[in-house]
Structures are given as structure tokens and as C-alpha cells.
Design a protein around this motif. Structure first.
Motif, PDB file in Angstrom:
ATOM      1  N   LEU A  67       0.809  -1.220   0.000  1.00  0.00           N
ATOM      2  CA  LEU A  67       0.000   0.000   0.000  1.00  0.00           C
ATOM      3  C   LEU A  67       0.843   1.272   0.000  1.00  0.00           C
ATOM      4  CD1 LEU A  67      -2.688  -1.079   2.615  1.00  0.00           C
ATOM      5  CD2 LEU A  67      -2.798  -1.240   0.115  1.00  0.00           C
ATOM      6  N   ARG A 118       3.822  -0.453   4.242  1.00  0.00           N
ATOM      7  CA  ARG A 118       2.496  -0.745   4.776  1.00  0.00           C
ATOM      8  C   ARG A 118       1.806  -1.622   3.746  1.00  0.00           C
ATOM      9  NH1 ARG A 118      -2.843   1.495   5.366  1.00  0.00           N
ATOM     10  NH2 ARG A 118      -2.446   3.014   3.724  1.00  0.00           N
ATOM     11  N   LYS A 156      -1.271  -4.986   2.966  1.00  0.00           N
ATOM     12  CA  LYS A 156      -2.489  -5.683   3.387  1.00  0.00           C
ATOM     13  C   LYS A 156      -2.308  -7.172   3.156  1.00  0.00           C
ATOM     14  CE  LYS A 156      -7.519  -5.740   2.806  1.00  0.00           C
ATOM     15  NZ  LYS A 156      -8.672  -5.135   2.100  1.00  0.00           N
ATOM     16  N   ARG A 190      -5.987  -7.892   6.874  1.00  0.00           N
ATOM     17  CA  ARG A 190      -5.455  -7.037   7.927  1.00  0.00           C
ATOM     18  C   ARG A 190      -4.249  -6.254   7.400  1.00  0.00           C
ATOM     19  NH1 ARG A 190      -2.686 -11.420  12.139  1.00  0.00           N
ATOM     20  NH2 ARG A 190      -1.281 -12.421  10.620  1.00  0.00           N
ATOM     21  N   ILE A 191      -4.045  -5.096   7.979  1.00  0.00           N
ATOM     22  CA  ILE A 191      -2.918  -4.237   7.618  1.00  0.00           C
ATOM     23  C   ILE A 191      -1.699  -4.673   8.426  1.00  0.00           C
ATOM     24  CG2 ILE A 191      -2.050  -1.873   7.522  1.00  0.00           C
ATOM     25  CD1 ILE A 191      -4.319  -2.462   5.597  1.00  0.00           C
TER      26      ILE A 191
END
Length: 612
Positions: free
Chosen positions: A76, A89, A91, A97-98
């Protein structure tokens, strides 16, 4: 899309590079137009022009192909990058979930054993289950890339908090250190040593309702457990070779670790003590710029007492930090339970201690969001008896009126001088050596300047007389804010000068500032008016026989000049066009210069993230 039109990914390459601050927006537009008119691939264009290195190109490609890098993960944005690793970052698609995804290119490691060590460390760290430790979820290797998926923590690290507030109050510091000690104690039970405890590895977040903490104390998450061997700390600027450098951050690491000896949990306790010292005073206990300097400081005596710091600290806390920073491991506080008990005792001994710079009403939100240290006025309210003596009231009123008039007069005749802002910038992660150790390259110079070796065999720039200039650019564009670092040894020279803050004019001879170093003293001089202003000379010893460290920080038109970690002075060049260059001059040389490096600075709250 026609068959001749470039793929969408290729056309977005430059815009993503600009969002990451690798190149300017204007340069991205020019490159996009050049790419559309030709047949070169974006990476070929970037490499040919020398605008990005291989790691930066890989980051852009990773963001372009966000679902193709690691199976089951969509990238991301970028959170940060270090010497060998990049943190994204991401997913995790299967669990929705991040996560924070740390990736390392195997080709960047250099050591073929690193991959197997990465796997062993990841398995070990995954066993840690503690609320103050960032959890490890998953690890593996894909397409020559190691990855470790970890709990994503959207918080501010202690290093940034210190920079914003200058230092932390005693209660907040004790509350944070207690949590770190609890997490390290849990790791010790699993036979794990962190190896790189420092303010930047302590993340602060709002505590959940189920986690009991005193009012105003944020929750701590310890980052980078067991993975210190993967980092090459950007704060280490040293003339030592990489083979002699120790794992960890030298400002905080224990003497036994910095000397390459066997370490155990007592080394983490030392680093925690150094971190605690930094939180309470705003600076590390041994604030040298090189490993030799820091070793010498640590072996030559104790750190300056906390009693000399910017605020009053209790005797219990002062002694606790001293015991944690004991030079010899066998003399150091060596038990986490004892450490926690002593923290609790320090808080109980002074029940008036409140978290949050003198205010019992401070919340975690104010601790995490307040930009600068707020000065707190200490007031005492006392019920005053009503008096019938009008004369006393008249006298008091008249006296106050006179005082107010006098103050207004003083303000009129002595207008307040503008104060320099706080040093609120932090490194962006980009830095570049200004000397490659082989050739002077395109450095414009006059007089005699050569590449030579000093008496220790280290490669240096040797200047006998004259001047050498060095542009301060990134991708051929001036840096907005930066820090310059260089080492200088007078050797046989009678004087060395660093010219900076050079104002632009048509002849290139505008006003400037000079840091002048002689065998006896160092002085900062302003050449911006007919009456030059100078700082108070700093006396130095053995200037010709050893290297000295010069740091020059430029933030929003203000300069901070340091010599061997001591502030020499500041210069204000706000709203004046400044040439993006520095100049070195030598009188009666040769003098030696090494480790010239420029580092970009950015606002502490600026995030380098590119959403896909």
C-alpha cells in the motif's frame, strides 16, 4: 490503448518517484514527456541520468506492481527505508489485515549466511507474545527477497517526540521505560537480546481500555526485535571500515557491544539506560559523531550527571540511570524485575509526579500531538484578606501603572529580537557522500588539492592552500533543508575555513559566514555587513594532531554550527537567496578532510508514503 502507447505502469513510474520525494514534480513531468517521445524504459532513463539508485528503483517498481511482490500481500505504501531493508504498509489478503512488511533484497546482503540467519531470527521473534512488543506474523523468501510481516503500529516513536518537546518529564519517562523493561524481560525469558534499543525503536500509541497505565502515559511498542543485524544505522558516520563496525546504534550500545564482545541482556539494560538519559535530557549520554569518539567518551568517564540537565530529576531516578549505565557488565543493574521495582519506588517516593510536562491534566493525545515543549508558568493562588485601607490600594495601583509604563518604554526602545526556531527537522532517510574516496571529480578548486592518505592510511582530501567548492544538491536540485558532516584535521595547516550561507549575487561574491579553525581556537564569523560579527572563540587542544567533527544544519533559513558536538553559534539567513554550496579553504597546509556527507532533513511530521 493503442499498441504503440507505453504501458500504464511505465507511465506512472516517474509520478510515483516524485510522490516518494526521490525526484521533484517538475522533473517527473519532464521525464514523462521525454519518455513518451522516445523508446527508453523508465529505469534505463533514470539510471543513465544517475537520478535514483538501485534500491530506490526497486521501491518504485514494488509500488507499481503492488500485488506481485510477495504472495498474499498487497503493498500500500512505503513507511521507511534503512541501510538494506525497506518497510512497507501492506495488506495481508487472506486475513484482511494491515501489516508492516519488512523486505530485504538478498543481493543487498553481501553475506550468503544472512538469509538463513534471517529465518532463524524470525522464528525466534515469532515466539514473543507481549503487549509491549510488536508481534511477528509471517516470514519467508520470494524472488530473491526476504520478508517479515509484523503488527502495524500507527504511532510516533520516542525519538520524534524528544525532538518535538526537547525532553520528557520524569513521570512520562519512567512510565515508558517501565513498559520497555517489561517487554525486554519477556524476551530474556526466551533467550532473546534485542541488540538495538534506542528511542527510534520505541513506538508510542494510545493505550487500549484494557491496558492499565497512569494518566498521560502512552503505551509502548518495541520495534525491530532480533533484526538489528539487518540494519546499517544511518546515524553512524565513522572513518572505520564496515568490517569494524558493530551492530546497533553506538550512541546507545553498551561498551562490550561496541567492542564486539559477547553480549547478554545486560547490554539491552545499558541501551535502555542511555535511552532513558536521552529522554530526560534531550541528548544521548555520550553524544559523539564517530565510533572512536563514543568509545573514548565511554571509557574515559561517566556521563554528565542528570542533575546538570534541563529540569530537576529525583535522586532515585538519577541513581537508577547511573546504575544502568555502569561501564562493566558485572557492575551494572542486571535484573529486569529489580529495574521495574526501582521505577515503581521512584514514582511512589514522589507521588506528586505527574506525566506530561508539569500538568496532571495532560492526556496521551496531548503527549503524542503537541508539537513543541510548552512552557508552564508556576502559579500559587492564595485567598487574600479584604482590606479597608484605600491608601494601600492606591499605592499598589500607582506602582503597577508605573511598572507597566516602564516596561512599555523598554519594549519601545529595545525591540525584541527574533528568536531562532527549534531544531525540529529529522533525517528523511536520504544521504549522499560528497567524496567517493577515489577522485575529486568535478569539485571546482583553486590552489593545491589532491586525494591522499593520512598517517593512519585512510583516504582523505588533502588541501595545501586555496579553496575547494562543493555543490549541495539532490538530483541536481538544491536541498531545502539539510545537514552537512565532515571531518577535518589541521595537520600542518595554520588555519582551515568553512564558508557557508553564501548569498547569491551576480558575481558570486555575496555575504557569507565562516567557521575558522586554527590550532588554538574555533570561531564563527559573519561577513554580511561592514562590521563583521563574531562568536565567542572556543578554545581547542591538539587541533593539529586529531580529527575534529563539523556539523552544519540548515533548517528554514537558520543555521546551527557544531564543532566536536559543541554548538559554536547560529546564523539567520531567512528570506535571502543562498547558494547551494559550501567552500573549504586552507592556509599553509596540508590539512586533511574526510567523510564529507550531506543528509536531507524533513519536518518531523512529514510522512514519506505513497498510496497505490
Amino acid at each position: 490503448m493503442s499498441s504503440e502507447e507505453p504501458p500504464q505502469d511505465d507511465r506512472e513510474f516517474f509520478s510515483i518517484a516524485a510522490k516518494l520525494n526521490f525526484i521533484s514534480t517538475e522533473m517527473a513531468q519532464d521525464l514523462t514527456e521525454e519518455f513518451a517521445a522516445g523508446n527508453s524504459h523508465p529505469t534505463q532513463m533514470i539510471l543513465q541520468k544517475g537520478l535514483l539508485d538501485n534500491v530506490e528503483i526497486d521501491i518504485v517498481q514494488t509500488l507499481l506492481h503492488s500485488t506481485e511482490i510477495i504472495p498474499d500481500y498487497k503493498i500500500l505504501g512505503m513507511l521507511g527505508k534503512g541501510g538494506m531493508g525497506v518497510v512497507y504498509r501492506a495488506k495481508q489478503l487472506s486475513l484482511d489485515r494491515i501489516v508492516a512488511l519488512k523486505t530485504v533484497l538478498v543481493s543487498q546482503m553481501g553475506n550468503p549466511n544472512m538469509a538463513s540467519r534471517f529465518e532463524r531470527e524470525a522464528v525466534t521473534v515469532a515466539r514473543l507474545k507481549h503487549p509491549n512488543i510488536i508481534a511477528a506474523y509471517d516470514f519467508g523468501q520470494h524472488d530473491n527477497r526476504l520478508f517479515l510481516a509484523m503488527e502495524f503500529v500507527d504511532g510516533k516513536d520516542v525519538e520524534k517526540l524528544i525532538m518535538q518537546r526537547e525532553y520528557l518529564d520524569e513521570a512520562t519517562t519512567l512510565g515508558i521505560i517501565r513498559q520497555v523493561a517489561s517487554g525486554l524481560s519477556h524476551a530474556k525469558q526466551h533467550g532473546i537480546v534485542h541488540r538495538d534499543i534506542k528511542p527510534a525503536n520505541l513506538l508510542l500509541i494510545e493505550p487500549p481500555e484494557w491496558f492499565p497505565l497512569p494518566p498521560g502515559v502512552p503505551m509502548v511498542k518495541i520495534a525491530d526485535f532480533g533484526l538489528a543485524f539487518l540494519t546499517q544505522d544511518q546515524n553512524i558516520q565513522t572513518r572505520l571500515t564496515a568490517a569494524n563496525a558493530s551492530v546497533g546504534s553506538p550512541h546507545y550500545m553498551s561498551p562490550e557491544q561496541i567492542n564486539g564482545q559477547e553480549i547478554d541482556h545486560r547490554s539491552d539494560i545499558y541501551a535502555l539506560g542511555a535511552t532513558m538519559y536521552h529522554m530526560l535530557t534531550g541528548r544521548p549520554p555520550f553524544d559523539g559523531n564517530t565510533i572512536p569518539q563514543i568509545i573514548a567518551q565511554k571509557l574515559n568517564g561517566e556521563a554528565t550527571s542528570l542533575s546538570a540537565g534541563p529540569h530537576v530529576i529525583s535522586e532515585q531516578t538519577t541513581q537508577l540511570v547511573k546504575d544502568m549505565l555502569a561501564l562493566k557488565p558485572e557492575e551494572r543493574l542486571d535484573d529486569y524485575n529489580c529495574l521495574i521495582d526501582r521505577i515503581d519506588a521512584a514514582l511512589q517516593e514522589r507521588p506528586t509526579l505527574q506525566a506530561g510536562i508539569g500538568s496532571s491534566t495532560d492526556t496521551v493525545t496531548t503527549i503524542l500531538e503537541r508539537s513543541h515543549l510548552q512552557s508552564q508558568a508556576m502559579t500559587t493562588e492564595v485567598d487574600q484578606p479584604v482590606t479597608s485601607n484605600r491608601k494601600r490600594r492606591y499605592i499598589m495601583t500607582a506602582t503597577l501603572s508605573i511598572i507597566v509604563l516602564l516596561l512599555l518604554g523598554l519594549l519601545f526602545f529595545y525591540p525584541k529580537q527574533p528568536e531562532a526556531p527549534l531544531r525540529s527537522m529529522i533525517p528523511s532517510g536520504w544521504s549522499e557522500p560528497l567524496f567517493n574516496g577515489q577522485t575529486l571529480g568535478a569539485l571546482p578548486s583553486s590552489g593545491s588539492w589532491t586525494v591522499d592518505k593520512d598517517d593512519e592510511g585512510a583516504i582523505v582530501i588533502a588541501g595545501t592552500n586555496g579553496m575547494i567548492r562543493r555543490p549541495l544538491l539532490r538530483n541536481n536540485l538544491p536541498l531545502e533543508n539539510y545537514k552537512l558532516l565532515l571531518f577535518v584535521r589541521l595537520n600542518k595547516a595554520s588555519a582551515v575555513q568553512l564558508h557557508f550561507g553564501i548569498e547569491q549575487d551576480q558575481k558570486g561574491k555575496g555575504p557569507y559566514s565562516v567557521l575558522r579553525i586554527t590550532p588554538e581556537q574555533v570561531i564563527l564569523t559573519e561577513h554580511r555587513s561592514p562590521s563583521a560579527e563574531s562568536s565567542t572563540p572556543h578554545t581547542i587542544q591538539n587541533a593539529a594532531d586529531q580529527y575534529h567533527v563539523i556539523e552544519l544544519e540548515y533548517q528554514h533559513g537558520h543555521w546551527w554550527v557544531f564543532f566536536d558536538d559543541q554548538l559554536v553559534g547560529t546564523v539567520n539567513t531567512q528570506q535571502k537567496p543562498i547558494l547551494p554550496e559550501v567552500r573549504l579553504s586552507v592556509e599553509g597546509g596540508p590539512a586533511w578532510f574526510s567523510d564529507l556527507q550531506i543528509e536531507e532533513l524533513i519536518p518531523v511530521d512529514q510522512e514519506v508514503i505513497s498510496e497505490n
